[in-house]
Write a protein that holds these residues in place. Structure first.
Motif, mmCIF file in Angstrom:
data_model
loop_
_atom_site.group_PDB
_atom_site.id
_atom_site.type_symbol
_atom_site.label_atom_id
_atom_site.label_comp_id
_atom_site.label_asym_id
_atom_site.label_seq_id
_atom_site.Cartn_x
_atom_site.Cartn_y
_atom_site.Cartn_z
ATOM 1 N N LEU A 95 53.246 -33.646 87.341
ATOM 2 C CA LEU A 95 54.547 -33.635 86.659
ATOM 3 C C LEU A 95 55.274 -34.959 86.876
ATOM 4 O O LEU A 95 55.864 -35.518 85.941
ATOM 5 C CB LEU A 95 55.405 -32.459 87.159
ATOM 6 N N ASN A 125 44.076 -31.417 85.213
ATOM 7 C CA ASN A 125 44.105 -31.272 83.751
ATOM 8 C C ASN A 125 45.517 -30.915 83.261
ATOM 9 O O ASN A 125 45.728 -29.885 82.620
ATOM 10 C CB ASN A 125 43.089 -30.204 83.317
ATOM 11 N N GLN A 126 46.492 -31.753 83.589
ATOM 12 C CA GLN A 126 47.887 -31.446 83.258
ATOM 13 C C GLN A 126 48.666 -32.625 82.677
ATOM 14 O O GLN A 126 49.536 -32.434 81.826
ATOM 15 C CB GLN A 126 48.661 -31.021 84.532
ATOM 16 N N GLN A 129 49.288 -33.367 78.803
ATOM 17 C CA GLN A 129 50.055 -32.317 78.147
ATOM 18 C C GLN A 129 51.525 -32.390 78.567
ATOM 19 O O GLN A 129 52.437 -32.196 77.754
ATOM 20 C CB GLN A 129 49.478 -30.936 78.513
ATOM 21 N N MET A 130 51.751 -32.648 79.860
ATOM 22 C CA MET A 130 53.134 -32.734 80.352
ATOM 23 C C MET A 130 53.858 -33.930 79.737
ATOM 24 O O MET A 130 55.012 -33.821 79.316
ATOM 25 C CB MET A 130 53.137 -32.843 81.879
ATOM 26 N N ALA A 133 54.842 -33.108 76.238
ATOM 27 C CA ALA A 133 56.024 -32.234 76.194
ATOM 28 C C ALA A 133 57.300 -33.025 76.491
ATOM 29 O O ALA A 133 58.306 -32.882 75.800
ATOM 30 C CB ALA A 133 55.863 -31.078 77.186
ATOM 31 N N GLN A 139 49.956 -33.258 70.827
ATOM 32 C CA GLN A 139 48.871 -33.586 71.744
ATOM 33 C C GLN A 139 47.525 -33.168 71.180
ATOM 34 O O GLN A 139 47.373 -32.088 70.623
ATOM 35 C CB GLN A 139 49.100 -32.901 73.100
ATOM 36 N N PHE B 98 48.071 -25.459 76.505
ATOM 37 C CA PHE B 98 49.520 -25.225 76.348
ATOM 38 C C PHE B 98 50.285 -25.092 77.661
ATOM 39 O O PHE B 98 51.483 -25.386 77.725
ATOM 40 C CB PHE B 98 49.806 -24.021 75.429
ATOM 41 N N PRO B 100 50.381 -26.629 80.748
ATOM 42 C CA PRO B 100 51.105 -27.752 81.372
ATOM 43 C C PRO B 100 52.345 -28.158 80.567
ATOM 44 O O PRO B 100 53.334 -28.638 81.120
ATOM 45 C CB PRO B 100 50.073 -28.888 81.373
ATOM 46 N N ARG B 101 52.286 -27.940 79.266
ATOM 47 C CA ARG B 101 53.454 -28.222 78.413
ATOM 48 C C ARG B 101 54.592 -27.284 78.775
ATOM 49 O O ARG B 101 55.760 -27.688 78.828
ATOM 50 C CB ARG B 101 53.076 -28.011 76.942
ATOM 51 N N ALA B 103 55.039 -25.881 81.689
ATOM 52 C CA ALA B 103 55.548 -26.309 82.996
ATOM 53 C C ALA B 103 56.513 -27.488 82.822
ATOM 54 O O ALA B 103 57.595 -27.505 83.406
ATOM 55 C CB ALA B 103 54.384 -26.689 83.913
#
Ligand code: FAD
Ligand code: AMP
Lengths: 249, 315
Positions: A95, A125-126, A129-130, A133, A139, B98, B100-101, B103
């Motif tokens: 994050l 694996n984050q 995507q974070m 967002a 994405q 979806f 992690p988005r 979060a």
């Protein structure tokens, strides 16, 4: 268009990982480090986009200790134009990495951001995507094909049932899967040239991001080891064992 | 505590992985609601309502969710989920896309791919391709977690107790950032790789895609799914969705048969929790034999047809 690529310094994938005896983590002392393999694929994709005339400039960014500049230099040797090092000795989790990358995105305004789908150390694996967002972008994760078409990008994704293609408005975030491309090796002349390419260093504080970890690791253990079993002489013995000893068929 | 489980499904049926995730939710403890988001998902919602331990099913039925686009789904889940202490889904490619988005939208960390629940905020997960097992504590108020299905025995599909109530939501989130273009779904009558009781996988040693027919014939005799190593997928022998490993599918069947696979750590990461492992490899030094319960040193082009014949005798 400008392409931003995020590369992470991780343990080399060939190294046998050992858990520290005090169970606080894995032993990284004197271990070979390298660019995360999925990030190599991300750099390669950006370079190919530049070779095709789609990308005009490739900016590569890495978050980590001083030594992460090695991975930035590798990316520069592979064809990236400029590097940004966000220097910190803290462990930066996904994050917070995404927040740092967001700050870079706001400054650089790339049309496409390419990341690896997964770090082979945290296996999170984050981050991609974070970042998508946080920046309000679409994405295309686990990409096996990326086709830029005007103000859109079509991304073919490796999903559980097969392949799926999505169209995203640009700017967008793409994360790479293994089949996207086969990364090249850096040539010696390019490694030399890379030393002269610009590399800026900033701190998380410069970017106004608090990188304090939200997850605490309480302990790290070695997995339960599997015992090697027996060798069977032939197929008949194998089937007999599966049926009468293991009872799994 | 209140837990929101996001169902994994294909708009027509509930994926078994959802039952494994509900099991993880039960291990955390508290009321368990299931969110079914998709298009024409009536049957999925009904199935979810029957699952053991489910309190309530929330349904978001709209074309915006029909292809599970992360941009739309994450906005929905973040809005519905902010009233819960935990949001869980399975670590399949949809959940990995979806969640992690979600979060990030909630400004909380995500705990990926848990295999065990220690307490309401502490979870166990493999890192470094399963070479290390970490126990992590999530300090945010909402815990966003993806669950590795093989880590948890599924709850019963039919709970026995009264069915959960089903509530329709009329929250439509269309971020307008992405659209579905098309898909190529691998067609197979064999069991789903991720939940099959028996898996037979081929590696580079198979030499080409045609030779996978040998494995398919054996698989059909045993009711098995067919998998592959990365090398076999990269070489184009078989499609990507068959890759087993650190960065492919995680399987833990009763029986795993590795044919012409050397046993690289990234492959082992995807199958070493199988109950019984068989390896067929012509190289007796291949690392796969270090984890195999039964190893056969043989040329696969002789051994696999023999295996088919022997199985015909006993099955
Ligand atoms: C970032 C990253 C992620 C990865 N993710 C994965 C992953 O998810 N899954 C995965 O599988 N790999 C993954 N890998 C790749 C992994 O490191 C290995 O390269 C791969 O698993 C090797 O596949 P293989 O065993 O089929 O091929 P090889 O290692 O080439 O082994 C082939 C085997 O077949 C045997 N053989 C050949 N001919 C015959 C015959 N006639 N009869 C019997 N045996 C025969 C040989 O003795 C050999 O042992 C990843 C690698 C990286 C860097
Ligand atoms: N410290 C970092 N520096 C640069 N990029 C990173 C960093 N951490 C994660 N990333 C990017 O995010 C991808 C996925 O990482 P993760 O979410 O940790 O699995 C990586 O392949 C990188 O592209």
């Amino acid at each position: 268009m400008k392409v931003l690529v995020a590369v992470k310094r991780v343990i080399d994938y060939n190294v046998k990982v050992r858990v520290k005896p005090d169970n606080t983590g894995v032993d990284l002392a004197n271990v070979k480090m390298a660019m995360n393999p999925f990030c190599e694929i991300a750099v390669e994709e950006a370079v190919r986009l530049k070779e095709k005339g789609v990308a005009s400039e490739i900016v590569v960014v890495s978050i980590g200790p001083k030594a992460a500049q090695e991975q930035i230099r590798t990316a520069l040797a592979l064809g990236a134009d400029r590097g940004i090092h966000i220097e910190t000795d803290e462990e930066v989790q996904s994050l917070e990495a995404a927040k740092l990358l967001k700050a870079v995105v706001e400054k650089e305004e790339p049309k496409l951001v390419i990341l690896g789908k997964q770090s082979i150390d945290s296996d999170n694996n984050q981050t991609g995507q974070m970042l998508a967002a946080l920046t309000g972008m679409g994405q295309g994760t686990f990409a096996s094909e990326v086709v830029v078409d005007g103000d859109k990008v079509n991304v073919t994704r490796e999903v559980d049932g097969g392949l799926m293609t999505v169209a995203l408005n640009l700017p967008a975030v793409v994360t790479t899967d293994l089949r996207l491309n086969e990364p090249r090796y850096a040539s010696l002349p390019n490694i030399m040239k890379a030393k002269k390419k610009p590399l800026d260093s900033v701190s998380p504080a410069d970017l106004g991001v608090d990188v304090a970890a939200r997850l605490s690791t309480l302990k790290v253990e070695a997995p339960a080891a599997r015992q090697a079993g027996i060798k069977v002489a032939d197929v008949a013995e194998l089937v007999d064992k599966l049926k009468n000893e293991a009872k799994v068929i | 505590m209140s837990i929101l489980v996001i169902a994994e499904h294909d708009n027509s049926s509930l994926k078994q992985a959802t039952l494994n995730v509900v099991a993880a939710a039960k291990a955390i403890g508290g009321d368990i609601d299931v969110l079914v988001a998709g298009e024409n998902v009536g049957a999925v919602a009904e199935a979810a309502a029957k699952a053991e331990g489910v309190n309530k099913v929330l349904v978001a039925d709209n074309a915006a969710y029909g292809h599970f686009l992360a941009e739309n789904l994450s906005e929905l889940v973040a809005e519905v989920g902010k009233g819960y202490s935990h949001i869980l889904t399975s670590a399949g490619t949809t959940g990995k896309d979806f969640m992690p988005r979600v979060a990030a939208l909630l400004d909380v960390a995500q705990v990926s791919d848990i295999i065990r629940v220690e307490s309401e905020d502490t979870f166990v997960r493999p890192i470094y391709a399963g070479n290390a097992i970490a126990t992590v504590k999530a300090n945010d108020s909402i815990k966003v977690v993806t669950v590795r299905p093989t880590g948890f025995d599924p709850v019963a599909a039919e709970g026995g107790s009264a069915s959960a109530s089903v509530e329709q939501l009329d929250v439509v989130k269309d971020a307008g950032l992405s659209s579905f273009v098309g898909e190529e779904k691998a067609q197979s009558d064999r069991p789903d790789l991720a939940s099959a009781g028996i898996v037979i996988s081929g590696g580079r040693g198979m030499q080409n895609g045609d030779n996978f027919k040998m494995l398919e014939q054996v698989a059909d005799l045993m009711g098995a799914a067919v998998g592959a190593s990365r090398a076999a997928v990269d070489a184009g022998f078989v499609p990507n969705d068959m890759q087993v490993g650190q960065t492919g599918k995680i399987v833990a069947p009763q029986l795993y048969v590795a044919v012409g696979i050397s046993g690289a750590i990234q492959h082992l990461a995807g199958m070493s929790d199988s109950k019984v492992i068989v390896a067929i490899n012509k190289d007796e030094e291949a690392p796969i034999f270090q984890v195999a319960d039964y190893g056969l040193v043989a040329d696969l082009f002789e051994a696999v047809p023999q295996l088919e014949e022997e199985l015909k005798k006993v099955l």
